[in-house]
Motif scaffolding. Structure first.
Motif, PDB file in Angstrom:
ATOM      1  N   UNK A 104       0.849  -1.182   0.000  1.00  0.00           N
ATOM      2  CA  UNK A 104       0.000   0.000   0.000  1.00  0.00           C
ATOM      3  C   UNK A 104       0.889   1.237   0.000  1.00  0.00           C
ATOM      4  N   UNK A 105       0.618   2.188  -0.899  1.00  0.00           N
ATOM      5  CA  UNK A 105       1.450   3.390  -0.974  1.00  0.00           C
ATOM      6  C   UNK A 105       0.796   4.603  -0.309  1.00  0.00           C
ATOM      7  N   UNK A 106      -0.313   4.400   0.389  1.00  0.00           N
ATOM      8  CA  UNK A 106      -0.977   5.479   1.095  1.00  0.00           C
ATOM      9  C   UNK A 106      -2.208   6.016   0.391  1.00  0.00           C
ATOM     10  N   UNK A 107      -2.394   5.648  -0.883  1.00  0.00           N
ATOM     11  CA  UNK A 107      -3.551   6.122  -1.634  1.00  0.00           C
ATOM     12  C   UNK A 107      -4.800   5.298  -1.342  1.00  0.00           C
ATOM     13  N   UNK A 108      -5.961   5.947  -1.428  1.00  0.00           N
ATOM     14  CA  UNK A 108      -7.219   5.229  -1.229  1.00  0.00           C
ATOM     15  C   UNK A 108      -8.328   5.942  -1.990  1.00  0.00           C
ATOM     16  N   UNK A 109      -9.474   5.283  -2.114  1.00  0.00           N
ATOM     17  CA  UNK A 109     -10.618   5.865  -2.808  1.00  0.00           C
ATOM     18  C   UNK A 109     -10.466   5.901  -4.318  1.00  0.00           C
ATOM     19  N   UNK A 110      -9.614   5.054  -4.872  1.00  0.00           N
ATOM     20  CA  UNK A 110      -9.359   5.025  -6.313  1.00  0.00           C
ATOM     21  C   UNK A 110     -10.324   4.050  -7.004  1.00  0.00           C
ATOM     22  N   UNK A 111     -10.327   4.088  -8.321  1.00  0.00           N
ATOM     23  CA  UNK A 111     -11.130   3.156  -9.120  1.00  0.00           C
ATOM     24  C   UNK A 111     -10.256   1.939  -9.403  1.00  0.00           C
ATOM     25  N   UNK A 112     -10.696   0.723  -9.023  1.00  0.00           N
ATOM     26  CA  UNK A 112      -9.858  -0.463  -9.202  1.00  0.00           C
ATOM     27  C   UNK A 112      -9.381  -0.664 -10.642  1.00  0.00           C
ATOM     28  N   UNK A 113      -8.098  -1.027 -10.741  1.00  0.00           N
ATOM     29  CA  UNK A 113      -7.492  -1.306 -12.033  1.00  0.00           C
ATOM     30  C   UNK A 113      -6.042  -0.877 -12.090  1.00  0.00           C
ATOM     31  N   UNK A 114      -5.437  -1.114 -13.243  1.00  0.00           N
ATOM     32  CA  UNK A 114      -4.032  -0.811 -13.490  1.00  0.00           C
ATOM     33  C   UNK A 114      -3.867   0.650 -13.867  1.00  0.00           C
ATOM     34  N   UNK A 115      -2.911   1.329 -13.258  1.00  0.00           N
ATOM     35  CA  UNK A 115      -2.679   2.763 -13.499  1.00  0.00           C
ATOM     36  C   UNK A 115      -1.374   3.037 -14.230  1.00  0.00           C
ATOM     37  N   UNK A 116      -0.572   2.013 -14.523  1.00  0.00           N
ATOM     38  CA  UNK A 116       0.675   2.202 -15.269  1.00  0.00           C
ATOM     39  C   UNK A 116       1.895   2.347 -14.378  1.00  0.00           C
ATOM     40  N   UNK A 117       3.039   2.698 -15.003  1.00  0.00           N
ATOM     41  CA  UNK A 117       4.292   2.833 -14.251  1.00  0.00           C
ATOM     42  C   UNK A 117       4.203   3.917 -13.174  1.00  0.00           C
TER      43      UNK A 117
END
Length: 86
Positions: A72-85
């Motif tokens: 976990x990098x501290x982010x939350x509340x995102x839309x599930x899926x791949x975000x890239x590099x």
């Protein structure tokens, strides 16, 4: 999609949370339905971003080289899926 739903209700800590090996990550959310952003590392040290919801997700499905870790990098509340590099 790469996400696999938890089959038998909420995942508990006793079942193991976090990186499970073999490109799998289990997000234990305590029944909140939260999503979290991960940093995912491949065998060559490349970092990628992936958002996961509750349950187990197969990260390897979209990462070209073998996944060796995810956290976990501290982010939350995102839309599930791949975000890239990263």
């Amino acid at each position: 999609m790469a996400r696999e739903a938890a089959a038998d209700g909420p995942v508990t800590v006793s079942e193991g949370c976090g990186f499970l090996g073999w490109g799998k990550y289990r997000h234990c959310d305590g029944g909140t339905g939260s999503t979290v952003m991960l940093d995912v590392e491949d065998i060559f040290g490349g970092l990628f971003r992936y958002c996961v919801g509750p349950g187990t997700t197969d990260l390897q499905a979209v990462i070209r080289w073998r996944v060796t870790g995810a956290w976990w990098n501290g982010g939350f509340g995102c839309i599930p899926g791949y975000y890239g590099p990263a």
